[in-house]
Design a protein around this motif. Structure first.
Motif, PDB file in Angstrom:
ATOM      1  N   LEU A  92      40.985  46.234 -10.925  1.00  9.24           N
ATOM      2  CA  LEU A  92      40.736  46.572  -9.525  1.00  9.24           C
ATOM      3  C   LEU A  92      39.311  47.067  -9.334  1.00  9.24           C
ATOM      4  CD1 LEU A  92      41.807  46.871  -6.667  1.00  9.24           C
ATOM      5  CD2 LEU A  92      42.671  49.140  -7.283  1.00  9.24           C
ATOM      6  N   ARG A  93      38.864  47.921 -10.246  1.00 11.96           N
ATOM      7  CA  ARG A  93      37.479  48.421 -10.153  1.00 11.96           C
ATOM      8  C   ARG A  93      36.483  47.262 -10.267  1.00 11.96           C
ATOM      9  NH1 ARG A  93      34.398  53.005 -11.141  1.00 11.96           N
ATOM     10  NH2 ARG A  93      36.236  54.284 -11.537  1.00 11.96           N
ATOM     11  N   ARG A  94      36.683  46.387 -11.251  1.00  7.57           N
ATOM     12  CA  ARG A  94      35.773  45.263 -11.442  1.00  7.57           C
ATOM     13  C   ARG A  94      35.778  44.339 -10.221  1.00  7.57           C
ATOM     14  NH1 ARG A  94      34.550  43.708 -16.672  1.00  7.57           N
ATOM     15  NH2 ARG A  94      33.274  42.140 -15.617  1.00  7.57           N
ATOM     16  N   TYR A  95      36.954  44.133  -9.643  1.00  2.00           N
ATOM     17  CA  TYR A  95      37.061  43.266  -8.461  1.00  2.00           C
ATOM     18  C   TYR A  95      36.289  43.848  -7.284  1.00  2.00           C
ATOM     19  CZ  TYR A  95      39.184  40.813  -4.500  1.00  2.00           C
ATOM     20  OH  TYR A  95      39.382  40.087  -3.355  1.00  2.00           O
ATOM     21  N   LEU A  96      36.457  45.136  -7.067  1.00  2.25           N
ATOM     22  CA  LEU A  96      35.764  45.776  -5.939  1.00  2.25           C
ATOM     23  C   LEU A  96      34.250  45.800  -6.151  1.00  2.25           C
ATOM     24  CD1 LEU A  96      38.236  48.718  -5.213  1.00  2.25           C
ATOM     25  CD2 LEU A  96      37.972  46.587  -3.933  1.00  2.25           C
ATOM     26  N   GLU A  97      33.824  45.979  -7.378  1.00  2.93           N
ATOM     27  CA  GLU A  97      32.392  45.926  -7.668  1.00  2.93           C
ATOM     28  C   GLU A  97      31.824  44.541  -7.362  1.00  2.93           C
ATOM     29  OE1 GLU A  97      32.241  49.234 -11.317  1.00  2.93           O
ATOM     30  OE2 GLU A  97      32.317  47.079 -11.747  1.00  2.93           O
ATOM     31  N   ASN A  98      32.533  43.492  -7.779  1.00  2.00           N
ATOM     32  CA  ASN A  98      32.090  42.123  -7.475  1.00  2.00           C
ATOM     33  C   ASN A  98      32.134  41.834  -5.989  1.00  2.00           C
ATOM     34  OD1 ASN A  98      31.731  41.677 -10.182  1.00  2.00           O
ATOM     35  ND2 ASN A  98      33.628  40.534 -10.480  1.00  2.00           N
ATOM     36  N   LEU A  99      33.155  42.361  -5.334  1.00  2.00           N
ATOM     37  CA  LEU A  99      33.284  42.167  -3.894  1.00  2.00           C
ATOM     38  C   LEU A  99      32.118  42.824  -3.156  1.00  2.00           C
ATOM     39  CD1 LEU A  99      34.976  41.172  -1.503  1.00  2.00           C
ATOM     40  CD2 LEU A  99      36.252  43.314  -1.609  1.00  2.00           C
ATOM     41  N   GLU A 100      31.735  44.001  -3.598  1.00  2.00           N
ATOM     42  CA  GLU A 100      30.617  44.699  -2.976  1.00  2.00           C
ATOM     43  C   GLU A 100      29.322  43.921  -3.168  1.00  2.00           C
ATOM     44  OE1 GLU A 100      28.941  49.271  -2.910  1.00  2.00           O
ATOM     45  OE2 GLU A 100      29.601  48.406  -4.808  1.00  2.00           O
ATOM     46  N   ALA A 101      29.171  43.277  -4.314  1.00  2.93           N
ATOM     47  CA  ALA A 101      27.941  42.548  -4.604  1.00  2.93           C
ATOM     48  C   ALA A 101      27.900  41.190  -3.910  1.00  2.93           C
ATOM     49  CB  ALA A 101      27.793  42.361  -6.111  1.00  2.93           C
ATOM     50  N   ASN A 102      29.036  40.483  -3.868  1.00  2.00           N
ATOM     51  CA  ASN A 102      29.043  39.105  -3.377  1.00  2.00           C
ATOM     52  C   ASN A 102      29.588  38.929  -1.964  1.00  2.00           C
ATOM     53  OD1 ASN A 102      28.116  38.208  -5.941  1.00  2.00           O
ATOM     54  ND2 ASN A 102      30.209  38.330  -6.723  1.00  2.00           N
ATOM     55  N   ARG A 103      30.286  39.940  -1.461  1.00  2.00           N
ATOM     56  CA  ARG A 103      30.843  39.888  -0.100  1.00  2.00           C
ATOM     57  C   ARG A 103      31.788  38.718   0.116  1.00  2.00           C
ATOM     58  NH1 ARG A 103      30.117  44.795   2.326  1.00  2.00           N
ATOM     59  NH2 ARG A 103      28.152  45.653   1.595  1.00  2.00           N
ATOM     60  N   GLN A 104      32.540  38.361  -0.905  1.00  2.00           N
ATOM     61  CA  GLN A 104      33.500  37.263  -0.773  1.00  2.00           C
ATOM     62  C   GLN A 104      34.847  37.691  -1.324  1.00  2.00           C
ATOM     63  OE1 GLN A 104      32.643  33.634  -2.909  1.00  2.00           O
ATOM     64  NE2 GLN A 104      33.904  32.404  -1.549  1.00  2.00           N
ATOM     65  N   GLU A 105      35.855  37.700  -0.465  1.00  2.00           N
ATOM     66  CA  GLU A 105      37.199  38.088  -0.876  1.00  2.00           C
ATOM     67  C   GLU A 105      37.931  36.889  -1.482  1.00  2.00           C
ATOM     68  OE1 GLU A 105      39.542  40.437   1.929  1.00  2.00           O
ATOM     69  OE2 GLU A 105      37.747  40.538   3.201  1.00  2.00           O
ATOM     70  N   ILE A 106      38.394  37.041  -2.698  1.00  2.00           N
ATOM     71  CA  ILE A 106      39.228  36.023  -3.352  1.00  2.00           C
ATOM     72  C   ILE A 106      40.426  36.758  -3.950  1.00  2.00           C
ATOM     73  CG2 ILE A 106      39.307  34.127  -5.021  1.00  2.00           C
ATOM     74  CD1 ILE A 106      36.314  33.914  -4.895  1.00  2.00           C
ATOM     75  N   PRO A 107      41.441  37.037  -3.150  1.00  2.00           N
ATOM     76  CA  PRO A 107      42.592  37.803  -3.665  1.00  2.00           C
ATOM     77  C   PRO A 107      43.314  37.096  -4.803  1.00  2.00           C
ATOM     78  CG  PRO A 107      43.067  36.883  -1.485  1.00  2.00           C
ATOM     79  CD  PRO A 107      41.600  36.683  -1.720  1.00  2.00           C
ATOM     80  N   GLU A 108      43.178  35.750  -4.882  1.00  2.00           N
ATOM     81  CA  GLU A 108      43.827  35.005  -5.967  1.00  2.00           C
ATOM     82  C   GLU A 108      43.365  35.480  -7.345  1.00  2.00           C
ATOM     83  OE1 GLU A 108      44.165  32.428  -2.360  1.00  2.00           O
ATOM     84  OE2 GLU A 108      42.617  33.709  -3.241  1.00  2.00           O
ATOM     85  N   LEU A 109      42.150  36.043  -7.415  1.00  2.00           N
ATOM     86  CA  LEU A 109      41.648  36.547  -8.692  1.00  2.00           C
ATOM     87  C   LEU A 109      42.519  37.674  -9.246  1.00  2.00           C
ATOM     88  CD1 LEU A 109      37.790  36.686  -8.053  1.00  2.00           C
ATOM     89  CD2 LEU A 109      39.005  35.129  -9.575  1.00  2.00           C
ATOM     90  N   LEU A 110      43.199  38.368  -8.356  1.00  2.00           N
ATOM     91  CA  LEU A 110      43.986  39.528  -8.773  1.00  2.00           C
ATOM     92  C   LEU A 110      45.422  39.179  -9.151  1.00  2.00           C
ATOM     93  CD1 LEU A 110      42.705  42.071  -6.105  1.00  2.00           C
ATOM     94  CD2 LEU A 110      42.079  41.961  -8.520  1.00  2.00           C
ATOM     95  N   LEU A 111      45.830  37.935  -8.912  1.00  2.00           N
ATOM     96  CA  LEU A 111      47.222  37.565  -9.197  1.00  2.00           C
ATOM     97  C   LEU A 111      47.622  37.776 -10.659  1.00  2.00           C
ATOM     98  CD1 LEU A 111      48.091  34.422  -7.043  1.00  2.00           C
ATOM     99  CD2 LEU A 111      49.318  36.590  -7.145  1.00  2.00           C
ATOM    100  N   PRO A 112      46.772  37.444 -11.655  1.00  2.00           N
ATOM    101  CA  PRO A 112      47.177  37.714 -13.040  1.00  2.00           C
ATOM    102  C   PRO A 112      47.479  39.193 -13.286  1.00  2.00           C
ATOM    103  CG  PRO A 112      45.328  36.186 -13.015  1.00  2.00           C
ATOM    104  CD  PRO A 112      45.498  36.673 -11.609  1.00  2.00           C
TER     105      PRO A 112
END
Length: 562
Positions: free
Chosen positions: A97-117
């Motif tokens: 979750l932390r890594r996802y939010l960091e990437n989201l902050e940098a790239n401004r693109q939501e890809i919730p499918e990344l969190l499914l695993p």
């Protein structure tokens, strides 16, 4: 109200501080499992995280936090080692979750499918079923199918044809499970579904075949990955086919259709069947691909599964640099400086090979390092024969690196000198033979692909035989290549296809029926599948695949050995 990725910066500091506190409390609880306050504080932090993510409407992140909160709430104080898996899933969820939010902050693109695993890891740890890949995907499933543009083929024995096509699907499914000739197997499955769809007249009953054939076409075009969930999905389709064939009012499960449409949208294929599905269901291209999801998911959770392949690619770059330097020396370009550079490169490469467990390759290279050191001291190569010996050693190293790239595990213990020499000889010979087999197979597959294109052109031109002029000789060349590989049965089937084209399509004035041409294409497709997986590096082959091709050849009226 501003929501989503754009609003993350407004709550970032507090959110990340809460996540860090949750991680610390969880770590301390793992060490002090009788301290219920630590677990309670972690639960409270997770509830705050979920609430914040709900407020800014980050759907995937909120769902992961919700699943983690539910799992943490179910863990009792004083938990034993039996719950270690659940605690590990919680820790991993917070990390991802932390890594996802960091990437989201940098790239401004939501890809919730990344969190499914990560979400499914938490759900499975808590005894909940996994969510499907299409969970965040939506599509209307009740849209009508357009009227079919192709006629329904006439078949003498419908039951026998159905059995043949279902067997074709099952053979392709077996290849999917084994991950052998993967995409050729998917092609085989898609062709079987498309033919079943046609045999039943493109009716509502075969909606699953229609959508499934398009999804399989998309999977092949995009070279999508053979995930476990996808294997289970297509295995379920095989079971659904049995129900469809027995029930005239059969309706496919909506979740199954949704998953297939998700694959179609994810692939963004240009194939005709996938294109039709996108147009009918209004499937817009997704802002990511299957391979991007895999890469990003692995980046979120740590080292990827392809570490050894990446490592072999890096070693291959070092090896290429050494070979370039050797080429300069052979041409006499500034030998003195080049020999010093070569000595340094060989020493570095030898150490790298030893570190990754390629001991015999490292030993072979280290033996050459001392020799090259002498060359560098003298400023000249000892002899052309010595240079050839070094080149042979590099070829052997290249073959061992190729084995690493194929996913083979290196030996953990260095062999004895005698065993090492035998191992080197065997490995090098096996590498050279594999390379030769690959060349023959590539040429043979090219010949079969050419034959299929020629048959399509022949059909579209209403029987213009010029399209077939060179096809029998091309297939006979393929037949010879298969004899060279020891694939006598496959060679005989290719020869039978060549004879049919020569006798029934070129030398006969009347054009064969479309059904017979489809059956011929089935035979060539089965052989193409066999070449891709059963005859490259596994001489034992896949007899079931040849059974499919053999049935199709017999349906053409030709006698072939069982």
């Amino acid at each position: 109200m501003v929501t989503g990725a754009t609003s993350l910066s407004l709550v970032r500091d507090e959110l990340f501080a809460t996540m860090e506190q949750a991680e610390q409390n969880l770590e301390h609880f793992i060490a002090e499992r009788q301290n219920g306050n630590l677990l309670q504080q972690a639960v409270e932090c997770l509830a705050q995280i979920r609430g914040t993510l709900n407020l800014i409407e980050l759907v995937g992140a909120e769902l992961l936090a919700q699943e983690a909160l539910q799992l943490a709430t179910d863990i009792p104080t004083g938990v034993s080692e039996e719950r270690d898996g659940q605690l590990a899933a919680l820790g991993n969820a917070l990390y991802v979750l932390r890594r996802y939010l960091e990437n989201l902050e940098a790239n401004r693109q939501e890809i919730p499918e990344l969190l499914l695993p990560a979400i499914n890891d938490v759900r499975l740890a808590g005894g909940q079923p996994a969510l499907p890949e299409s969970f965040f995907f939506s599509a209307r499933l009740d849209l009508p199918r357009p009227a079919a543009q192709r006629p329904v083929p006439a078949v003498a024995d419908l039951k026998q044809e159905i059995r043949r096509l279902r067997h074709m699907y099952q053979v392709g499914l077996l290849g999917l499970f084994r991950e052998q000739s993967l995409y050729a197997g998917l092609k085989l499955m898609g062709r079987a579904l498309a033919r079943l769809d046609a045999l039943f007249g493109y009716t509502p009953r075969t909606r699953l075949c229609w959508v499934g054939a398009g999804a399989l076409e998309a999977l092949v075009d995009a070279q999508m990955l053979p995930r476990k969930t996808r294997k289970q999905l297509f295995s379920r389709i095989d079971r659904e086919l049995k129900q469809m064939l027995a029930n005239e009012r059969y309706e496919a499960p909506r979740q199954l259709l949704k998953e297939l449409l998700y694959f179609t949208a994810l692939a963004d294929s240009k194939g005709p069947r996938a294109t039709e599905l996108r147009e009918v269901f209004g499937l817009a291209p997704l802002p990511f691909t299957d391979h991007l999801l895999e890469d990003e998911s692995q980046r979120l959770s740590g080292p990827g599964q392809s570490v050894m392949r990446s490592l072999s690619a890096a070693i291959q770059e070092e090896l290429t640099a050494v070979k370039d330097q050797l080429d300069l020396i052979e041409r006499g370009v500034s030998q003195s400086d080049a020999l010093g550079t070569l000595h340094s490169q060989l020493g570095k490469l030898g150490k790298t090979l030893g570190m990754v467990g390629l001991n015999s390759a490292a030993t072979a290279l280290q033996a050459q390092v001392a020799i090259v050191s002498g060359w560098a001291a003298r400023g000249a190569v000892e002899s052309s024969a010595a240079l050839n010996t070094l080149a042979d050693a590099l070829l052997y190293v290249e073959s061992m690196v190729a084995s690493l790239q194929r996913g083979e595990r290196p030996a953990l213990v260095a062999p004895s000198d005698a065993a090492n020499d035998a191992s080197e000889a065997n490995s090098f010979a096996a590498h050279q033979l594999a390379e030769a087999r690959i060349v023959v197979i590539d040429e043979s597959r090219g010949g079969l692909a050419l034959a299929k294109r020629a048959i399509t052109a022949y059909l579209e031109s209403n029987g213009d035989k010029l399209h077939l002029a060179n096809i029998p000789s091309t297939l006979q060349a393929v037949r010879g290549g298969l004899w060279f590989l020891g694939q006598e049965r496959a060679a005989a089937l290719v020869g039978a296809c060549a004879d049919y084209i020569q006798l029934q399509m070129i030398e006969t004035p009347q054009m064969p029926s479309e059904q017979m041409l489809e059956t011929l294409a089935d035979a060539l497709t089965g052989l193409e599948y066999y070449l891709e997986g059963g005859a490259v590096l596994r001489p034992e082959g896949q007899p079931d695949v040849l059974d499919v091709a053999s049935r199709s050849v017999r349906a053409l009226g030709l006698e072939v050995a069982a």
